[in-house]
Design an enzyme around this catalytic site. Structure first.
Site, PDB file in Angstrom:
ATOM      1  N   CYS A   1       0.835  -1.181   0.000  1.00 36.39           N
ATOM      2  CA  CYS A   1       0.000   0.000   0.000  1.00 36.39           C
ATOM      3  C   CYS A   1       0.872   1.235   0.000  1.00 36.39           C
ATOM      4  O   CYS A   1       2.088   1.138   0.092  1.00 36.39           O
ATOM      5  CB  CYS A   1      -0.870   0.004   1.242  1.00 36.39           C
ATOM      6  SG  CYS A   1       0.133   0.008   2.743  1.00 36.39           S
TER       7      CYS A   1
ATOM      8  N   CYS B   1       3.370   1.583   2.707  1.00 31.96           N
ATOM      9  CA  CYS B   1       4.581   0.784   2.525  1.00 31.96           C
ATOM     10  C   CYS B   1       5.557   1.556   1.647  1.00 31.96           C
ATOM     11  O   CYS B   1       6.747   1.660   1.952  1.00 31.96           O
ATOM     12  CB  CYS B   1       4.272  -0.541   1.837  1.00 31.96           C
ATOM     13  SG  CYS B   1       3.169  -1.611   2.746  1.00 31.96           S
TER      14      CYS B   1
ATOM     15  N   ASP C   1      12.579  27.037 -31.882  1.00 34.87           N
ATOM     16  CA  ASP C   1      13.770  27.391 -32.621  1.00 34.87           C
ATOM     17  C   ASP C   1      13.373  27.320 -34.104  1.00 34.87           C
ATOM     18  O   ASP C   1      12.543  26.508 -34.471  1.00 34.87           O
ATOM     19  CB  ASP C   1      14.818  26.331 -32.256  1.00 34.87           C
ATOM     20  CG  ASP C   1      16.077  26.427 -33.061  1.00 34.87           C
ATOM     21  OD1 ASP C   1      16.644  27.528 -33.103  1.00 34.87           O
ATOM     22  OD2 ASP C   1      16.490  25.400 -33.629  1.00 34.87           O
TER      23      ASP C   1
ATOM     24  N   ASP D   1      20.891  24.829 -28.499  1.00 27.60           N
ATOM     25  CA  ASP D   1      19.773  25.304 -27.678  1.00 27.60           C
ATOM     26  C   ASP D   1      19.795  24.734 -26.275  1.00 27.60           C
ATOM     27  O   ASP D   1      18.895  25.008 -25.490  1.00 27.60           O
ATOM     28  CB  ASP D   1      18.440  24.903 -28.322  1.00 27.60           C
ATOM     29  CG  ASP D   1      18.374  25.309 -29.784  1.00 27.60           C
ATOM     30  OD1 ASP D   1      18.870  26.395 -30.095  1.00 27.60           O
ATOM     31  OD2 ASP D   1      17.857  24.522 -30.580  1.00 27.60           O
TER      32      ASP D   1
HETATM   33  P1  ADP Z   1      19.854  29.227 -35.314  1.00 28.37           P
HETATM   34  O1  ADP Z   1      19.275  29.964 -34.161  1.00 28.37           O
HETATM   35  O2  ADP Z   1      18.953  29.356 -36.506  1.00 28.37           O
HETATM   36  O3  ADP Z   1      20.195  27.795 -34.987  1.00 28.37           O
HETATM   37  P2  ADP Z   1      22.713  30.022 -35.151  1.00 28.37           P
HETATM   38  O4  ADP Z   1      22.732  30.715 -33.828  1.00 28.37           O
HETATM   39  O5  ADP Z   1      23.353  28.700 -35.227  1.00 28.37           O
HETATM   40  O6  ADP Z   1      21.218  29.972 -35.748  1.00 28.37           O
HETATM   41  O7  ADP Z   1      23.414  30.989 -36.212  1.00 28.37           O
HETATM   42  C1  ADP Z   1      22.978  32.318 -36.379  1.00 28.37           C
HETATM   43  C2  ADP Z   1      23.521  32.933 -37.628  1.00 28.37           C
HETATM   44  O8  ADP Z   1      24.962  33.002 -37.588  1.00 28.37           O
HETATM   45  C3  ADP Z   1      23.220  32.190 -38.905  1.00 28.37           C
HETATM   46  O9  ADP Z   1      21.951  32.549 -39.405  1.00 28.37           O
HETATM   47  C4  ADP Z   1      24.337  32.642 -39.822  1.00 28.37           C
HETATM   48  O10 ADP Z   1      24.035  33.896 -40.400  1.00 28.37           O
HETATM   49  C5  ADP Z   1      25.512  32.826 -38.884  1.00 28.37           C
HETATM   50  N1  ADP Z   1      26.392  31.679 -38.880  1.00 28.37           N
HETATM   51  C6  ADP Z   1      26.589  30.828 -37.865  1.00 28.37           C
HETATM   52  N2  ADP Z   1      27.513  29.884 -38.182  1.00 28.37           N
HETATM   53  C7  ADP Z   1      27.907  30.123 -39.471  1.00 28.37           C
HETATM   54  C8  ADP Z   1      28.834  29.517 -40.372  1.00 28.37           C
HETATM   55  N3  ADP Z   1      29.551  28.450 -40.047  1.00 28.37           N
HETATM   56  N4  ADP Z   1      28.957  30.071 -41.592  1.00 28.37           N
HETATM   57  C9  ADP Z   1      28.255  31.144 -41.936  1.00 28.37           C
HETATM   58  N5  ADP Z   1      27.369  31.747 -41.140  1.00 28.37           N
HETATM   59  C10 ADP Z   1      27.191  31.278 -39.913  1.00 28.37           C
HETATM   60 MG    MG Z   2      20.127  25.896 -34.150  1.00 24.50          MG
END
Ligand code: ADP
Ligand code: MG
Length: 761
Positions: A19, A22, A447, A653
């Site tokens: 129960c 317990c 996201d 994220d």
């Molecule tokens: P999300 O929130 O869509 O996952 P991120 O935070 O990963 O996006 O990236 C944000 C922005 O940074 C992208 O939209 C891009 O413009 C730029 N960015 C990030 N990493 C790269 C990369 N390796 N080459 C070119 N642009 C990049």
């Molecule tokens: Mg992302």
């Protein structure tokens, strides 16, 4: 045993619990052991989940603590033998059930004899005849002999358990049963052996053997039905465990050999034929096929698999034949992870249950007081010749009707069925608390990339700005640098270059990924930067009008734009499109229909974000958010007083998922190592979020119904049994009816919880 940072979690199988008291008792014993951080005991699954510091206490000490409190404990190990352990548990439960059945049958048969014999007393002519023939005392003596086995064999466990609790200065639900039936029996024995004691005082020496036997029989019947239904609450996890193949066909010296699943090691080559279940996780090295992964992901369409594709243990190969190299075996497979996750969730405790626990902990002592009061009051107000039996019967009735057995089952049974149901649909819920919280979600933050969109961006535009270099060179600089990045946008650029037959062969030094902005490095000796406007600002690169107007055009098309700068000047603008998932719009609408606000959170620029948001019907957008600021955005929404869920792919994220009240990791596929999430969705489909919230709502409603069913019998029954209505209506509750009602209450709770299985998600 699973170790995370400095504390470990272990699942123990607990035996001997009857129960809620317990369960509470075992939980206390575990919690009070030195080094235990948290312990939750689930009465329905008969498992305890214990979080402890391995530096201070070990599993052995934990099982010892349980055993000292009068129960049994055994560690559940998460290796390939998991199925065998489950089989052992099944076997034990079957044996327990059979024993219960034998005890019930004995009690029922004897009660069936005792009842009519006792009834004879109600028919004056028969009573007279018995009086003449054998005498009252002889009849009572016969009843005593018939009742004794019911008490000592069928009901033994109640008395032992009550006695153990008494030794620990505790009272549990068995205490109520033991005291109730014990009192009725003891009174009857005195009346049988020394009727003169009663008759001297003008009291009829009545006996209550029928009451005693019937109560025990009915309670055992209830327990039997309960055990049956309880077995069904863990059907989902059994189904998952049965997905594990028992054997595998591996290649040894180019010969196929069938071996036990435990013998398969990482690196073994496994052969799979059409229609077979894939035995473990791995990567296809030869052949191709389509695979039904619905049992793991809930996705009904088969998935095409070629060389290099990952396959997962427990899924079913459809048409083709292939060979794969085993990667994860034993406790490391995706299936084993899922089983573990579901099991832990089923063992955990929902906050709402703490309320039920608190109530049941004060319930037993309160009931004892009420029953004693009942006895004392009736003893004093009734006429001398009937006061003792009247007070006694009502005292017993109160004890029996009040037993809060169903209360202990109300929450855990629903949680078990709910989490199991989720697992079948690819919704993995970390614990009961997450399941409970999800029904209060007011805001869902999503996201953009990979959640609302496919997350497979592809380059659509590569716009050259001036003629300082050829398009081919610019593309080569870009692709060479992005080769080092793991960002999905980077792969899009690399793929595009490949498609344009440009090889990324430039040497790269000092590669640097700039979080949320882009990437920089020395490519073939030149300074190269690719990313958004923030990156250009950071790198002090001038944004000329030509670059701006090229970008404006792409942004208007809802494309993600990136600038390619070589030697400090922008040479090209890249436009990337990521298709919105087919189901995103429907999912957003479904959430909004349920009164939930949907908010977009993205690192992408505002124009692109707004354009996508408009497509799926989202009104509030947080754009240009750097990954480490995503958690702050969630916090901001929480400060508005809402319960916030964050849905993300978990790649950048994780902090936001952890910050949210409910973190939902989406698209885990079969990679479910998501520590930050409270709910993990196997499918990359926002509709699963709707299903998860729906599941939570249904489960909570079910729990509330269960609590109602558990309480209604007690709350209505106690005053009736105490005889509160007797002066006005003449109503009393027979202890036998009380026993039947009590059994009914447990059965209705379980039946109701099992209804959750039929919920459509
Ligand atoms: P999300 O929130 O869509 O996952 P991120 O935070 O990963 O996006 O990236 C944000 C922005 O940074 C992208 O939209 C891009 O413009 C730029 N960015 C990030 N990493 C790269 C990369 N390796 N080459 C070119 N642009 C990049
Ligand atoms: Mg992302």
């Amino acid at each position: 045993m699973q170790t995370v940072q400095n504390h470990s979690t272990v699942t123990l199988e607990i035996t001997g619990m009857h129960c809620a008291s317990c369960a509470a008792f075992v939980e206390d014993a575990l919690s009070q052991t030195q080094g235990v951080k948290r312990a939750a005991v689930n009465l329905a699954s008969e498992k305890a989940t214990v979080e402890f510091l391995p530096t201070m206490v070990n599993v052995h000490a934990l099982t010892a603590a349980v055993e000292n409190s009068g129960y049994g404990a055994r560690e559940l190990k998460h290796d390939t033998n998991r199925a065998a352990q489950a089989e052992a548990t099944e076997e034990r439960k079957r044996n327990e059930y059979d024993a219960l059945k034998r005890r019930f049958t004995l009690a029922a048969v004897l009660a069936a004899v005792i009842m009519p014999l006792s009834m004879t007393m109600l028919v004056p002519s028969v009573e007279h005849w018995i009086h003449q023939a054998i005498g009252m005392q002889a009849l009572n003596g016969m009843l005593l002999v018939l009742t004794l086995p019911v008490l000592l064999v069928s009901g033994r466990e109640f008395y032992v358990s009550a006695y153990n609790a008494f030794l620990h200065r505790m009272a549990n639900m068995d205490t109520l049963i033991a005291v109730g039936t014990g009192a009725a029996f003891a009174y009857s024995v005195v009346a049988t052996l020394f009727p003169a004691l009663f008759e001297q005082n003008g009291i009829r020496a009545e006996v209550y053997y029928d009451t005693t036997a019937t109560i025990i029989a009915l309670i055992l019947l209830g327990k039997m039905l309960e055990a049956r239904a309880k077995g069904q609450t863990s059907a989902a996890i059994k189904k998952l465990m049965n997905l594990q193949a028992k054997t595998a066909r591996i290649l040894v010296n180019e010969q196929e050999r069938e071996v036990s699943i435990d013998a398969v090691k990482r690196g073994d080559v496994v052969v799979v034929r059409p229609g077979e279940r894939i035995p473990t996780d791995g990567e296809i090295i030869e052949g191709a096929s389509s695979v039904d992964e619905s049992m793991l992901t809930g996705e009904s369409l088969p998935v095409e698999k070629n060389v290099g594709a990952s396959v997962f243990g427990g899924t079913v190969n459809k048409t083709g034949a292939f060979r794969f190299c085993a990667t994860n075996v034993g406790a490391e497979t995706a299936l084993a992870h899922i089983v573990r996750l579901v099991e832990e969730a089923q063992g955990s405790k929902a906050p709402i249950q703490r309320l039920a626990d608190k109530i049941s902990s004060v319930f037993v002592p309160t009931v004892v007081v009420i029953s004693l009061l009942t006895f004392v009051v009736w003893f004093n107000v009734m006429p001398a010749e009937t006061r003792l039996p009247f007070a006694l019967v009502n005292f017993v009735a109160v004890l029996i009707i009040a037993c809060p057995c169903a209360l202990g089952l109300a929450t855990p049974t629903a949680i078990m069925v709910g989490t199991g149901k989720g697992a079948e649909r690819g919704i993995l819920i970390r614990n009961a608390e997450s399941l409970e919280k999800a029904h209060q979600i007011g805001v869902v933050v999503v996201d953009k990339t990979g959640t609302l969109t496919q997350g497979e961006p592809s380059v659509t535009d590569f716009v050259m700005l001036n003629d300082t270099m050829t398009r081919e060179d610019a593309l080569q600089y870009a692709a060479s640098l992005e080769h080092y990045s793991e960002h999905p946008l980077a792969s899009a650029i690399v793929d595009y270059a490949e498609a344009e037959k440009v090889d990324a062969v430039f040497t790269v030094h000092d590669f640097l990924a700039v979080e949320g902005k882009g990437a920089t490095g020395m490519v073939s000796g030149e300074n190269v930067a690719i990313g958004n406007t923030k990156l250009m600002e950071q790198q002090k690169i001038i944004m000329d009008s030509e670059a701006t107007s090229a970008a404006v055009k792409l942004l208007a098309e809802a494309k993600t734009t990136m600038y390619v700068a070589v030697k400090g000047a922008i040479v090209a603008v890249i436009g990337v499109a990521d298709t919105v998932r087919e189901t995103s719009l429907e999912a957003v609408q479904e959430l909004q229909k349920r009164g939930i606000e949907v908010v977009m959170l993205t690192g992408d620029n505002r124009q692109t974000a707004e354009a996508i948001a408009a497509q799926v019907g989202i009104k509030r957008v947080f754009a240009d958010v750097l990954p480490h600021d995503k958690a702050n955005a969630v916090k901001q929404l929480q400060s508005e007083g809402k319960i916030v869920a964050m849905v993300g792919d978990g790649i950048n994220d994780a902090p936001a998922l952890a910050q949210a009240d409910v973190g939902i990791a989406i698209g885990a596929g079969t990679d479910i190592a998501m520590e930050a999430a409270s709910i993990t969705l196997m499918r990359s489909d926002l509709l699963s979020v709707v299903s998860a919230i729906e599941l939570s709502r249904r489960t909570m409603t079910n729990i509330k119904q269960n609590l109602f069913f558990a309480f209604v019998y007690n709350v209505l029954g106690i005053p009736l049994a105490a005889g509160l209505l007797f002066p006005f209506t003449g109503w009393l509750l027979s202890p036998m009816i009380a026993a039947a009602a009590m059994a009914m209450s447990s059965v209705s709770v379980l039946t109701n919880a099992l209804r959750l299985k039929a919920v459509k998600l």
